[in-house]
Write a protein that holds these residues in place. Structure first.
Motif, PDB file in Angstrom:
ATOM      1  N   GLY A   4       0.833  -1.184   0.000  1.00  0.00           N
ATOM      2  CA  GLY A   4       0.000   0.000   0.000  1.00  0.00           C
ATOM      3  C   GLY A   4       0.865   1.231   0.000  1.00  0.00           C
ATOM      4  N   THR A   5       0.234   2.379  -0.112  1.00  0.00           N
ATOM      5  CA  THR A   5       0.955   3.646  -0.112  1.00  0.00           C
ATOM      6  C   THR A   5       0.318   4.573   0.909  1.00  0.00           C
ATOM      7  OG1 THR A   5       1.514   3.434  -2.446  1.00  0.00           O
ATOM      8  CG2 THR A   5       1.659   5.630  -1.480  1.00  0.00           C
ATOM      9  N   ALA A   6       1.137   5.134   1.792  1.00  0.00           N
ATOM     10  CA  ALA A   6       0.649   6.130   2.740  1.00  0.00           C
ATOM     11  C   ALA A   6       0.680   7.492   2.057  1.00  0.00           C
ATOM     12  CB  ALA A   6       1.523   6.143   3.984  1.00  0.00           C
ATOM     13  N   PRO A   7      -0.428   8.234   2.086  1.00  0.00           N
ATOM     14  CA  PRO A   7      -0.495   9.497   1.353  1.00  0.00           C
ATOM     15  C   PRO A   7       0.354  10.618   1.922  1.00  0.00           C
ATOM     16  CG  PRO A   7      -2.469   9.177   2.667  1.00  0.00           C
ATOM     17  CD  PRO A   7      -1.692   7.903   2.772  1.00  0.00           C
ATOM     18  N   GLY A   8       0.775  10.492   3.163  1.00  0.00           N
ATOM     19  CA  GLY A   8       1.553  11.574   3.775  1.00  0.00           C
ATOM     20  C   GLY A   8       2.709  11.043   4.570  1.00  0.00           C
ATOM     21  N   LEU A   9       2.651  11.253   5.863  1.00  0.00           N
ATOM     22  CA  LEU A   9       3.735  10.878   6.763  1.00  0.00           C
ATOM     23  C   LEU A   9       3.418   9.573   7.473  1.00  0.00           C
ATOM     24  CD1 LEU A   9       6.352  11.497   8.364  1.00  0.00           C
ATOM     25  CD2 LEU A   9       4.928  12.846   9.944  1.00  0.00           C
ATOM     26  N   VAL A  10       4.382   8.665   7.491  1.00  0.00           N
ATOM     27  CA  VAL A  10       4.283   7.434   8.267  1.00  0.00           C
ATOM     28  C   VAL A  10       5.114   7.596   9.529  1.00  0.00           C
ATOM     29  CG1 VAL A  10       4.969   5.008   8.366  1.00  0.00           C
ATOM     30  CG2 VAL A  10       3.811   5.881   6.348  1.00  0.00           C
ATOM     31  N   ILE A  11       4.500   7.351  10.672  1.00  0.00           N
ATOM     32  CA  ILE A  11       5.198   7.381  11.953  1.00  0.00           C
ATOM     33  C   ILE A  11       5.179   5.972  12.519  1.00  0.00           C
ATOM     34  CG2 ILE A  11       5.183   8.274  14.315  1.00  0.00           C
ATOM     35  CD1 ILE A  11       3.924  10.837  13.189  1.00  0.00           C
ATOM     36  N   ILE A  12       6.345   5.460  12.849  1.00  0.00           N
ATOM     37  CA  ILE A  12       6.447   4.114  13.398  1.00  0.00           C
ATOM     38  C   ILE A  12       6.825   4.224  14.865  1.00  0.00           C
ATOM     39  CG2 ILE A  12       7.509   1.850  13.168  1.00  0.00           C
ATOM     40  CD1 ILE A  12       8.183   2.534  10.292  1.00  0.00           C
ATOM     41  N   GLY A  13       5.889   3.842  15.721  1.00  0.00           N
ATOM     42  CA  GLY A  13       6.080   3.935  17.160  1.00  0.00           C
ATOM     43  C   GLY A  13       5.052   4.850  17.782  1.00  0.00           C
ATOM     44  N   GLY A  14       4.260   4.317  18.707  1.00  0.00           N
ATOM     45  CA  GLY A  14       3.183   5.093  19.313  1.00  0.00           C
ATOM     46  C   GLY A  14       3.447   5.517  20.738  1.00  0.00           C
ATOM     47  N   GLY A  15       4.707   5.802  21.049  1.00  0.00           N
ATOM     48  CA  GLY A  15       5.034   6.370  22.351  1.00  0.00           C
ATOM     49  C   GLY A  15       4.918   7.885  22.314  1.00  0.00           C
ATOM     50  N   PRO A  16       5.332   8.572  23.390  1.00  0.00           N
ATOM     51  CA  PRO A  16       5.202  10.039  23.435  1.00  0.00           C
ATOM     52  C   PRO A  16       5.877  10.750  22.269  1.00  0.00           C
ATOM     53  CG  PRO A  16       5.690   9.194  25.606  1.00  0.00           C
ATOM     54  CD  PRO A  16       5.817   8.027  24.670  1.00  0.00           C
ATOM     55  N   ALA A  17       7.082  10.307  21.860  1.00  0.00           N
ATOM     56  CA  ALA A  17       7.771  10.977  20.755  1.00  0.00           C
ATOM     57  C   ALA A  17       7.010  10.804  19.455  1.00  0.00           C
ATOM     58  CB  ALA A  17       9.196  10.440  20.612  1.00  0.00           C
ATOM     59  N   GLY A  18       6.534   9.590  19.192  1.00  0.00           N
ATOM     60  CA  GLY A  18       5.786   9.340  17.966  1.00  0.00           C
ATOM     61  C   GLY A  18       4.462  10.086  17.928  1.00  0.00           C
ATOM     62  N   LEU A  19       3.755  10.107  19.048  1.00  0.00           N
ATOM     63  CA  LEU A  19       2.467  10.806  19.091  1.00  0.00           C
ATOM     64  C   LEU A  19       2.656  12.316  18.962  1.00  0.00           C
ATOM     65  CD1 LEU A  19       0.590   8.802  21.884  1.00  0.00           C
ATOM     66  CD2 LEU A  19       0.470   8.506  19.399  1.00  0.00           C
ATOM     67  N   MET A  20       3.724  12.851  19.556  1.00  0.00           N
ATOM     68  CA  MET A  20       3.970  14.286  19.410  1.00  0.00           C
ATOM     69  C   MET A  20       4.361  14.623  17.980  1.00  0.00           C
ATOM     70  SD  MET A  20       3.827  17.278  20.555  1.00  0.00           S
ATOM     71  CE  MET A  20       3.467  17.027  22.289  1.00  0.00           C
ATOM     72  N   ALA A  21       5.124  13.731  17.332  1.00  0.00           N
ATOM     73  CA  ALA A  21       5.443  13.944  15.916  1.00  0.00           C
ATOM     74  C   ALA A  21       4.166  13.956  15.084  1.00  0.00           C
ATOM     75  CB  ALA A  21       6.392  12.852  15.425  1.00  0.00           C
ATOM     76  N   ALA A  22       3.247  13.068  15.409  1.00  0.00           N
ATOM     77  CA  ALA A  22       1.970  13.033  14.697  1.00  0.00           C
ATOM     78  C   ALA A  22       1.207  14.330  14.897  1.00  0.00           C
ATOM     79  CB  ALA A  22       1.143  11.843  15.184  1.00  0.00           C
ATOM     80  N   GLU A  23       1.194  14.821  16.123  1.00  0.00           N
ATOM     81  CA  GLU A  23       0.441  16.044  16.413  1.00  0.00           C
ATOM     82  C   GLU A  23       1.029  17.251  15.677  1.00  0.00           C
ATOM     83  OE1 GLU A  23      -1.889  17.107  20.120  1.00  0.00           O
ATOM     84  OE2 GLU A  23       0.143  17.785  20.621  1.00  0.00           O
ATOM     85  N   SER A  24       2.364  17.403  15.718  1.00  0.00           N
ATOM     86  CA  SER A  24       2.960  18.580  15.085  1.00  0.00           C
ATOM     87  C   SER A  24       2.866  18.506  13.563  1.00  0.00           C
ATOM     88  CB  SER A  24       4.411  18.758  15.539  1.00  0.00           C
ATOM     89  OG  SER A  24       5.213  17.667  15.167  1.00  0.00           O
ATOM     90  N   ALA A  25       2.994  17.308  12.995  1.00  0.00           N
ATOM     91  CA  ALA A  25       2.873  17.166  11.539  1.00  0.00           C
ATOM     92  C   ALA A  25       1.434  17.399  11.085  1.00  0.00           C
ATOM     93  CB  ALA A  25       3.343  15.779  11.109  1.00  0.00           C
ATOM     94  N   ARG A  26       0.487  16.891  11.861  1.00  0.00           N
ATOM     95  CA  ARG A  26      -0.924  17.076  11.490  1.00  0.00           C
ATOM     96  C   ARG A  26      -1.317  18.550  11.599  1.00  0.00           C
ATOM     97  NH1 ARG A  26      -3.979  16.789   8.370  1.00  0.00           N
ATOM     98  NH2 ARG A  26      -6.167  16.191   8.480  1.00  0.00           N
ATOM     99  N   ALA A  27      -0.767  19.244  12.577  1.00  0.00           N
ATOM    100  CA  ALA A  27      -1.045  20.672  12.727  1.00  0.00           C
ATOM    101  C   ALA A  27      -0.515  21.462  11.541  1.00  0.00           C
ATOM    102  CB  ALA A  27      -0.430  21.191  14.021  1.00  0.00           C
ATOM    103  N   ALA A  28       0.497  20.894  10.868  1.00  0.00           N
ATOM    104  CA  ALA A  28       1.057  21.542   9.677  1.00  0.00           C
ATOM    105  C   ALA A  28       0.300  21.152   8.410  1.00  0.00           C
ATOM    106  CB  ALA A  28       2.532  21.176   9.537  1.00  0.00           C
TER     107      ALA A  28
END
Length: 411
Positions: A4-28
């Motif tokens: 499959g293809t992810a349309p944007g950013l793939v984050i591997i790891g759902g700890g605090p660092a990964g979730l914060m990366a998701a939040e800041s990227a989604r806000a952008a």
């Protein structure tokens, strides 16, 4: 193997660092998919909160930054974009107020991690972040796609940008198993070996002391040690006797120094003051008083306030003749020598040091050897003592990696 293809950013790891990366990227404005090997995200976050969720620390920023030791300069730059005050404000936006405890540590008002994590994941979902659990990363395939082991078999995902937030090597049962080291090294990424941090140490007690006193607290005590330059230091705190040695908050705070000393010399010695409220002169005077018919244990209790495990430690390091020499006894109470053989295994440590060397990344935490691949959190080569410093830097690095990945996708 499905692909499959992810349309944007793939984050591997759902700890605090990964979730914060998701939040800041989604806000952008970036599409974000989070892949987690376990059945839910934030498992180590929840475990860390069992004794009271220590989010960050309230000390002055200059002192705060110095807690990162050799990496203070680099982590200090991360904290310029997301620091302890930002973390408290972030929690407040999730409806969680915080307070500063007597030790300076910052906690949620209810001391719990679960409500904070639930609110965070809910907000991420509402913002459009997609979660995929039971997706265990297996590295890359020959075409450069991300390989995942899933309940439905192996799957490959093509990603335009990736944030790796895979943790270090501590608590492997929660997902931080360090298997990613060889995969990154094979692709030219400079990785420092993972080592235990905030850990206990083996001493090798007698069977008698281990069987009778494992789990016994030592408090208050003052630790004395010498750094790599021979400079003496001391610190008051608490620790715990284990079956094999010693651990606890005081030992964790010194673990990097002690671990590195063992690496240099094969062993190291830590000295404990068992009676920090009494001077050596007073102990020598009081212990020299006649015992009469009283036992040594009773004499130690009356004249030095030494009982229980502290008395047992004196018997562990002194022979019968030394125990009856008041001067030797007093000196040993003030400087009990503990010969540390090795740190406990990394799987038992609270955290780890080593990982992706920061020199192999740019300021946005993108790997020089793998353009479009960013790293965050404990898998990077830095360490810090407990007290909120670990979590704060994980958040900050995730924030930077998420923003960097979003900028990369929009370039």
């Amino acid at each position: 193997m499905s692909a499959g293809t992810a349309p944007g950013l793939v984050i591997i790891g759902g700890g605090p660092a990964g979730l914060m990366a998701a939040e800041s990227a989604r806000a952008a404005g970036v599409e974000v998919d989070v892949y987690e090997g376990k059945g839910s995200v934030g498992r180590k976050f929840l475990l860390a909160g069992k004794g009271g969720m220590n989010l960050t620390h309230g000390e002055a920023k200059a002192d705060f930054v110095q807690r990162y030791g050799a990496r203070a300069k680099e982590v200090g730059r991360w904290l310029e974009t997301f620091d302890a005050d930002d973390l408290r404000a972030w929690a407040r936006c999730l409806g969680v107020e915080t307070f500063v405890g007597s030790s300076g540590r910052v906690f949620p008002s209810d001391l719990k991690a679960a409500p904070l994590l639930r609110g965070w994941v809910h907000r991420l979902r509402e913002s459009g972040v997609r979660f995929h659990v039971h997706y265990r990363w297996l590295g890359w395939d020959q075409q450069g796609a991300l390989r995942f082991d899933t309940p439905d078999g192996e799957r490959a995902v093509q990603a335009s940008a990736t944030v790796l937030a895979l943790g270090g090597g501590s608590w492997p049962q929660l997902g931080s198993d360090g298997v990613w080291q060889s995969w990154l090294a094979a692709r030219g990424v400079d990785v420092a070996p993972l080592q235990p941090s905030n850990c206990g140490f083996d001493i090798g007690w007698s069977e008698l002391l281990a069987s009778r006193h494992a789990g016994a607290p030592l408090k208050p005590v003052v630790a004395h040690w010498r750094d790599a330059h021979g400079q003496g230091h001391q610190r008051q705190g608490e620790c715990v006797i284990t079956e094999t040695g010693i651990e606890g908050s005081l030992i964790y705070a010194l673990s990097a120094t002690l671990r590195d000393a063992i690496a240099r010399h094969g062993h190291t010695t830590l000295q404990l003051d068992l009676a920090p409220d009494r001077t050596l002169e007073r102990l020598q005077r009081d212990l020299a008083k006649p015992r009469g018919s009283r036992s040594l244990s009773e004499h130690l209790r009356r004249q030095a306030g030494i009982t229980g495990v502290k008395a047992a430690l004196l018997r562990e390091v002194l022979n019968a003749e030394q125990l009856h020499d008041s001067s030797v006894l007093a000196n040993t109470i003030k400087r009990l020598p503990l010969h540390l053989k090795q740190p406990r295994p990394i799987a038992e440590a609270i955290s780890s040091s080593g990982g992706v060397r920061l020199e192999s990344m740019d300021d946005a935490l993108m790997l020089s050897a793998l353009p479009g691949v960013f790293c965050a959190g404990e898998m990077l080569d830095w360490e810090a003592p407990t007290g909120g410093y670990l979590l704060t830097a994980c958040y900050a690095s995730g924030h930077i990696a998420g923003q960097g990945a979003a900028a990369w996708l929009k370039r």
